[in-house]
Motif scaffolding. Sequence first.
Motif, PDB file in Angstrom:
ATOM      1  N   THR A   5      -1.206 -14.360 -37.024  1.00  0.00           N
ATOM      2  CA  THR A   5      -2.301 -15.330 -37.124  1.00  0.00           C
ATOM      3  C   THR A   5      -1.766 -16.620 -37.713  1.00  0.00           C
ATOM      4  N   ASN A   6      -2.598 -17.663 -37.653  1.00  0.00           N
ATOM      5  CA  ASN A   6      -2.208 -18.937 -38.251  1.00  0.00           C
ATOM      6  C   ASN A   6      -1.935 -18.789 -39.744  1.00  0.00           C
ATOM      7  N   SER A   7      -2.632 -17.866 -40.385  1.00  0.00           N
ATOM      8  CA  SER A   7      -2.437 -17.700 -41.828  1.00  0.00           C
ATOM      9  C   SER A   7      -1.020 -17.235 -42.134  1.00  0.00           C
ATOM     10  N   ASP A   8      -0.435 -16.426 -41.249  1.00  0.00           N
ATOM     11  CA  ASP A   8       0.948 -15.986 -41.430  1.00  0.00           C
ATOM     12  C   ASP A   8       1.886 -17.185 -41.388  1.00  0.00           C
ATOM     13  N   ILE A   9       1.634 -18.075 -40.440  1.00  0.00           N
ATOM     14  CA  ILE A   9       2.461 -19.273 -40.303  1.00  0.00           C
ATOM     15  C   ILE A   9       2.267 -20.183 -41.504  1.00  0.00           C
ATOM     16  N   LEU A  62       6.354 -20.602 -29.711  1.00  0.00           N
ATOM     17  CA  LEU A  62       4.934 -20.909 -29.858  1.00  0.00           C
ATOM     18  C   LEU A  62       4.552 -21.124 -31.307  1.00  0.00           C
ATOM     19  N   ASP A  63       5.018 -20.253 -32.207  1.00  0.00           N
ATOM     20  CA  ASP A  63       4.614 -20.410 -33.593  1.00  0.00           C
ATOM     21  C   ASP A  63       5.245 -21.643 -34.229  1.00  0.00           C
ATOM     22  N   VAL A 108       3.987 -27.029 -36.322  1.00  0.00           N
ATOM     23  CA  VAL A 108       3.979 -28.488 -36.225  1.00  0.00           C
ATOM     24  C   VAL A 108       2.551 -29.012 -36.204  1.00  0.00           C
ATOM     25  N   GLN A 109       1.675 -28.365 -35.413  1.00  0.00           N
ATOM     26  CA  GLN A 109       0.289 -28.816 -35.334  1.00  0.00           C
ATOM     27  C   GLN A 109      -0.429 -28.666 -36.677  1.00  0.00           C
ATOM     28  N   LEU A 110      -0.133 -27.592 -37.401  1.00  0.00           N
ATOM     29  CA  LEU A 110      -0.745 -27.394 -38.713  1.00  0.00           C
ATOM     30  C   LEU A 110      -0.312 -28.492 -39.684  1.00  0.00           C
ATOM     31  N   VAL A 111       0.966 -28.833 -39.645  1.00  0.00           N
ATOM     32  CA  VAL A 111       1.484 -29.880 -40.530  1.00  0.00           C
ATOM     33  C   VAL A 111       0.911 -31.239 -40.150  1.00  0.00           C
TER      34      VAL A 111
END
Length: 221
Positions: A111-115, A200-201, A206-209
């Motif tokens: 999940t995004n939380s892992d990233i 992908l992750d 990058v998108q999260l940052v």
Amino acid sequence: MTKIEDSADLHIGELIKELMKKRSLTMRKLSEMSGMDIATISRIVSGKQEPKLSHLKLFSNHLEISIEELVGSSDHNKSNDKNDNHLAYDQSIENILETLGTSQFYDTNFTNSDIEMELSKYEQYAQTEEGDRLIKHDFNNKINQINAIGPFIQQLKKLYTRYCDDKTSITDRFLIGSALLYFILSADVIPDYVFPIGYLDDAIAVQLVLSRLKKLGEKSL
């Protein structure tokens, strides 16, 4: 699932054509079965269009071949033509994530939380001299190593330029450094060797940052 000998050596279009032949399927019939536009199938078969991962999933379902074989065949074609070596970062993340559910290469429970947890660790690392040195020494080497182009790579390069800019705030630099270190160190939720979805992750990181940078910029106004 059908296995075709040396399928990875076939252009993705040739492989699909071979599978259709084995099932006595026309493009029109495959279009009706899959819901994919017949013109899209034609372009993919003729090599005029690279399939999206959502296309590969449909081919996998209706031609009874594993998604891994299709991805492998698609990768082979990309490695033979560097000008067409566009990683799937310009595909919608939603489509890619849907396709991930059919693969057996990785744990689908990422999940995004892992990233975000990994990014938090790398943000701390970016504040050290070792982390800074690693970014400046290894970023370009990693970019050259994967030999890729596309929107995701351009975003990474812009972040690297911003990281090296003396005018960038300390807060922004450390945040940007987390995305760059995530990319460089390959300690990924999805292994990089699962090409092309293996990055992908990194793209999500990058998108999260970028999202966090935008929010920080809005707060400073």
